[in-house]
Design an enzyme around this catalytic site. Sequence first.
Site, short mmCIF file in Angstrom:
data_model
loop_
_atom_site.label_atom_id
_atom_site.label_comp_id
_atom_site.label_asym_id
_atom_site.label_seq_id
_atom_site.Cartn_x
_atom_site.Cartn_y
_atom_site.Cartn_z
N ASN A 40 0.46 -0.16 -25.18
CA ASN A 40 0.91 -1.24 -26.01
C ASN A 40 1.85 -1.02 -27.30
OD1 ASN A 40 0.64 -3.32 -27.79
ND2 ASN A 40 -1.66 -3.43 -27.87
N CYS B 123 1.75 -8.46 -32.30
CA CYS B 123 2.06 -8.40 -30.94
C CYS B 123 2.70 -9.88 -30.32
CB CYS B 123 0.88 -8.09 -30.00
SG CYS B 123 0.19 -6.61 -30.58
N HIS C 24 2.15 -10.11 -23.19
CA HIS C 24 2.00 -9.06 -23.83
C HIS C 24 1.18 -7.99 -23.17
CE1 HIS C 24 1.07 -6.13 -27.09
NE2 HIS C 24 0.12 -6.62 -27.32
N1 ACO Z 1 -12.37 7.91 -24.94
C1 ACO Z 1 -13.57 8.00 -24.40
N2 ACO Z 1 -14.77 7.18 -24.80
C2 ACO Z 1 -14.06 6.17 -25.75
C3 ACO Z 1 -13.00 5.93 -26.24
C4 ACO Z 1 -12.07 6.82 -25.63
N3 ACO Z 1 -10.76 6.79 -25.77
N4 ACO Z 1 -12.81 5.03 -27.03
C5 ACO Z 1 -14.20 4.56 -27.14
N5 ACO Z 1 -14.93 5.33 -26.40
C6 ACO Z 1 -16.41 5.22 -26.24
C7 ACO Z 1 -17.15 4.71 -27.25
O1 ACO Z 1 -17.24 5.60 -28.26
C8 ACO Z 1 -18.22 4.14 -26.82
O2 ACO Z 1 -19.18 5.04 -26.68
P1 ACO Z 1 -20.74 4.79 -26.70
O3 ACO Z 1 -21.01 3.75 -25.67
O4 ACO Z 1 -21.31 6.22 -26.52
O5 ACO Z 1 -20.93 4.10 -27.99
C9 ACO Z 1 -17.89 3.50 -25.36
O6 ACO Z 1 -16.61 4.36 -25.05
C10 ACO Z 1 -17.83 2.29 -25.24
O7 ACO Z 1 -16.72 1.55 -26.30
P2 ACO Z 1 -16.32 -0.03 -26.69
O8 ACO Z 1 -15.53 -0.09 -27.56
O9 ACO Z 1 -17.55 -0.68 -26.20
O10 ACO Z 1 -15.30 0.09 -25.06
P3 ACO Z 1 -14.64 -1.02 -24.55
O11 ACO Z 1 -15.14 -1.32 -23.10
O12 ACO Z 1 -14.90 -2.30 -25.22
O13 ACO Z 1 -13.21 -0.71 -24.48
C11 ACO Z 1 -11.13 -1.19 -25.52
C12 ACO Z 1 -12.50 -0.67 -25.43
C13 ACO Z 1 -10.35 -0.59 -24.29
C14 ACO Z 1 -10.37 -1.32 -26.71
C15 ACO Z 1 -11.53 -2.86 -25.13
O14 ACO Z 1 -12.30 -3.22 -26.12
C16 ACO Z 1 -10.30 -3.51 -25.05
O15 ACO Z 1 -9.65 -3.48 -24.02
N6 ACO Z 1 -10.27 -4.57 -26.17
C17 ACO Z 1 -9.11 -5.31 -26.00
C18 ACO Z 1 -8.22 -4.94 -27.18
C19 ACO Z 1 -6.77 -4.25 -26.80
O16 ACO Z 1 -6.44 -4.13 -25.98
N7 ACO Z 1 -6.25 -4.42 -28.25
C20 ACO Z 1 -4.82 -3.74 -28.04
C21 ACO Z 1 -4.35 -3.94 -29.39
S1 ACO Z 1 -4.69 -5.44 -29.80
C22 ACO Z 1 -3.25 -6.38 -29.24
O17 ACO Z 1 -2.47 -6.05 -28.73
C23 ACO Z 1 -3.32 -7.93 -29.53
#
Ligand code: ACO
Length: 321
Positions: free
Chosen positions: A278, A112, A248
């Site tokens: 993304n 990215c 990004h």
């Molecule tokens: N729909 C519904 N529920 C979901 C989904 C989905 N698509 N994905 C995960 N869940 C659930 C999980 O199973 C979990 O359930 P549980 O509590 O019963 O175990 C719950 O949601 C919470 O999951 P987390 O992974 O803790 O969710 P989080 O709040 O961290 O959000 C996310 C996930 C959006 C990926 C977040 O961590 C984030 O924004 N990370 C940044 C990474 C990013 O943006 N990466 C993009 C690519 S990397 C880059 O570009 C550099």
Amino acid sequence: MSVRIIGTGSYLPKKVADNNFLSTIVDTDDEWIRQRTGIKERHLSNGKEGTTYMAAHAAEAALENAGIGADELDLIIVATVSADTYVPSTSCSVQGAIGAIRATCFDINAACSGFLFALHTAHAYICAGIYKNVLLVGVEVLSKLIDWKDRSTCVLFGDGAGAAVVTAADHGREGFVQWSDGAGGEVLTCPGRAVGNPWKENASETGYIQMSGQEVFRFAVKKVPECIRQVTEKTGTKLETIDWFVLHQANSRIIQSVAKRLGVPEEKFPMNMEQYGNTSAASIPILLDEMNKKGMLQPGQKIILSGFGAGLTWGAAQLEW
Ligand code: ACO
């Protein structure tokens, strides 16, 4: 010697998949995706819209916007993690497609951060007096690297291409910082289609994007403000005089947190992940092209670009438009 972006272009696949469509594939819903990421829909390649196809279309649009011909290009750098082929490189295929007969070409993989690292490389070549006109393309077909059964990743990404023409300029204040941390790389990986030596027992065909979302989140909100401060210190510019922060487009919550940590109004951080998801290396040039087309970029404005992603890699560039 300095550099200036004189043209931008982009290509987005025709097919649009909204969050409701994804909820027919995996156990998710529009509200969860929008609240956690800011994403509403993404464009997905139809298969014919490959990496080279989209890159060449974005490149032609950028050349037209710049008002120069493909035969005036000295160098083409394509940033991608999702090339159609290992060889030839996407940049060579783009050169052939657009007829940039004088240009030399290579690809870079900085995930990215790829567009940002390509821009820094172009700056170095131009300021060394080696090349004058450089075409940069960020392009991804991430839909082929996604496990469409994994709801934690498949809702995040999209396909697309963005391009910019960079040329030598005689004035302008600019600066770059770029960093890598290979030891932290396991938080975001994509192992490739065939992993290991096919003659050995460890060969495997599993090769999809895997991510520790919360760790990537923590990495981004710490490192992005840090490198933005570093670049303004390098150029001797006060943060409050920066007109735009073009980051990004991974996640709106990351960008909101970066704005807050820097104490800069969110309005200076344009976002478009709502429509595109993304798109990795393509996200910064797609956003730049949108801003350019909307007339948001005015000569003399100070702009900071910042990328962060797999590797780990991250960095920032300050440019004058
Ligand atoms: N729909 C519904 N529920 C979901 C989904 C989905 N698509 N994905 C995960 N869940 C659930 C999980 O199973 C979990 O359930 P549980 O509590 O019963 O175990 C719950 O949601 C919470 O999951 P987390 O992974 O803790 O969710 P989080 O709040 O961290 O959000 C996310 C996930 C959006 C990926 C977040 O961590 C984030 O924004 N990370 C940044 C990474 C990013 O943006 N990466 C993009 C690519 S990397 C880059 O570009 C550099």
